[in-house]
Structure formats: structure tokens, C-alpha cells
Design a protein around this motif. Structure first.
Motif, PDB file in Angstrom:
ATOM      1  N   VAL A 115     -11.910   7.149   5.288  1.00 20.58           N
ATOM      2  CA  VAL A 115     -11.627   8.199   4.291  1.00 20.58           C
ATOM      3  C   VAL A 115     -10.427   9.060   4.669  1.00 20.58           C
ATOM      4  N   SER A 116      -9.702   8.684   5.715  1.00 22.38           N
ATOM      5  CA  SER A 116      -8.656   9.558   6.248  1.00 22.38           C
ATOM      6  C   SER A 116      -7.318   9.372   5.545  1.00 22.38           C
ATOM      7  N   ASP A 117      -7.298   9.632   4.246  1.00 21.81           N
ATOM      8  CA  ASP A 117      -6.033   9.578   3.522  1.00 21.81           C
ATOM      9  C   ASP A 117      -6.070  10.543   2.336  1.00 21.81           C
ATOM     10  N   GLY A 118      -4.912  10.729   1.723  1.00 25.38           N
ATOM     11  CA  GLY A 118      -4.814  11.564   0.530  1.00 25.38           C
ATOM     12  C   GLY A 118      -5.274  12.994   0.770  1.00 25.38           C
ATOM     13  N   ASN A 119      -5.998  13.519  -0.207  1.00 23.83           N
ATOM     14  CA  ASN A 119      -6.472  14.908  -0.117  1.00 23.83           C
ATOM     15  C   ASN A 119      -7.914  14.990   0.355  1.00 23.83           C
ATOM     16  N   ASN A 120      -8.412  13.930   0.970  1.00 23.25           N
ATOM     17  CA  ASN A 120      -9.784  13.938   1.459  1.00 23.25           C
ATOM     18  C   ASN A 120      -9.949  14.927   2.609  1.00 23.25           C
TER      19      ASN A 120
END
Length: 231
Positions: A115-120
Motif C-alpha cells: 500500500v506504500s504509494d500515492g496518497n495512502n
């Protein structure tokens, strides 16, 4: 109105997050458990999914590595690929940073990578306490059971309801952050102050947040909580 899906809403942390999400009339919160998981997955697209469903049992993970992998890494992968959402908030553990030599820590770290991408947002929690607590160092100390870490180990004990309120109020953040109390206290000092007869045996296991948090509680407050609620 922002749509929130809270997976793991019946868990120790999930119940506290739920309490504060439901107080916010600007949010439409869906509480998701094992019983309604499949139905809620197909129901709608969520603005934010909060994954508070990963197991928090370190010893259990070491004894059941395949099950822990399934409940931690595989389920995170399934949420990311099967659910419709704009952002995910992953409730993880400081162990993903501090205990990469353990099954529990490695699985938490592996789930974070998914989940380590974007605006997460990834939130690494430290040790907690509250009225629904039923396992861990605090319970062992109260019951005078052996504690399998060194007494010098520093823990950033924080009240779970403070954790839940903080998460519910800061869902706009992104990236990775540690969440726990300031000024960690040694587990040996806690044992001394509550007159625990527990014996310590094991390595130093520091569960410390990487940066102090403004307005966070002090870790030593756990002593007053234990004395007021258990003795």
C-alpha cells in the motif's frame, strides 16, 4: 459526504476508530467484519478504506507463520485488488520497522509495501492499553506471568481511545508515521511501580516512536491506568 469503510471494526483498535468515526456527521462510515466482508466489498466504492484487521499477536505469528502471512500480507493484497476505493489507511505496527528479524515484523513490513504509494497512509502503532485489552505485556505484568523480553525494553504505551481519535481526525495525511505515546518507559519500571512479580527473560525489545507527537500522552500514564483499573 465522505464514504469510509472500516475493516476490522470489532477489533481492539477498530472499535476505538469506529467510536470516533461514527461521531462525525460529515462521514458515512461502514463497519466491516468477517461476517459482512464479502457483501460490503461489492456494495459501493469508498473514498477511504481503513484496514484495521491485521492480527496483533506476535507470539502467535511465530508459531503460525503461514496463517499470519495469510491474515496480514494476503488479506492486504486482496483488499487492494478486490475493493474499490480512492485511498487506504493501513493500521500497521512499529514492529514493521523495529522487528524485521521476526515473522510478525516481516509480515507487517511486507503488507506495508503493498500500500506504500500515492496518497495512502500507513500508521505504525506502538503498545496500547484500554478497557478491552486482553493480551500483551501489560496483562502479563498484572497477572505476574513471565515476560519474554528484557526489563530494559522501552515501550511507548498509549491509550487505545487516544489512538482511535487521532486516526479518525487525521485521515487526510499520507505516507508512513509512527503513532504512540511520548517518552517511552521501560517495562521493568512499570513492573516495579505496580509491584508485579513477573520475571523477565529475553532480548531488548524497544517499541518507540521515531518522532515525538504534539499533544500525545506520556507513556508513564500507563502506570496510573493500571493502578486505577486493576488494583
Amino acid at each position: 459526504m465522505k464514504s469510509i469503510g472500516l475493516i476490522g471494526s470489532n477489533g481492539f483498535v477498530g472499535q476505538s476508530i469506529k467510536k470516533f468515526l461514527l461521531k462525525n456527521e460529515k462521514l458515512s462510515t461502514t463497519c466491516i467484519t468477517r461476517e459482512n466482508y464479502e457483501a460490503k466489498k461489492e456494495e459501493k466504492e469508498y473514498d477511504i478504506i481503513i484496514n484495521a484487521a491485521m492480527p496483533s499477536k506476535r507470539y502467535w505469528a511465530s508459531q503460525n507463520p503461514h496463517l499470519d502471512f495469510h491474515e496480514t500480507v494476503k488479506k492486504t493484497f486482496d483488499i487492494v485488488n478486490d475493493w474499490k476505493f480512492s485511498k487506504i489507511i493501513q493500521i500497521s505496527s512499529i514492529s514493521a520497522r523495529s522487528q524485521l528479524n521476526t515473522i510478525y515484523g516481516r509480515h507487517k513490513a511486507a503488507a506495508e509495501k503493498i500500500v506504500s504509494d500515492g496518497n495512502n497512509l500507513i500508521i505504525r502503532l506502538g503498545p496500547m492499553y484500554g478497557e478491552r485489552l486482553n493480551k500483551g505485556v501489560i496483562i502479563d505484568l498484572i497477572n505476574n506471568k513471565p515476560v519474554y523480553i528484557a526489563k530494559q525494553s522501552l515501550y511507548c504505551f498509549a491509550p487505545v481511545d487516544w489512538i482511535g481519535e487521532w486516526i479518525a481526525s487525521n485521515m487526510n495525511l499520507a505516507g508512513v508515521l509512527d503513532l504512540g505515546a511520548n517518552n517511552a518507559i521501560s517495562v521493568g519500571k512499570v513492573a516495579e511501580r505496580i509491584n508485579s512479580k513477573s520475571k523477565f527473560e529475553g532480548p531488548i525489545d524497544n517499541q518507540i516512536i521515531s518522532h515525538k507527537i504534539k499533544f500525545a500522552p506520556e507513556a508513564y500514564n500507563v502506570i496510573d491506568y493500571i493502578l486505577e483499573n486493576y488494583f
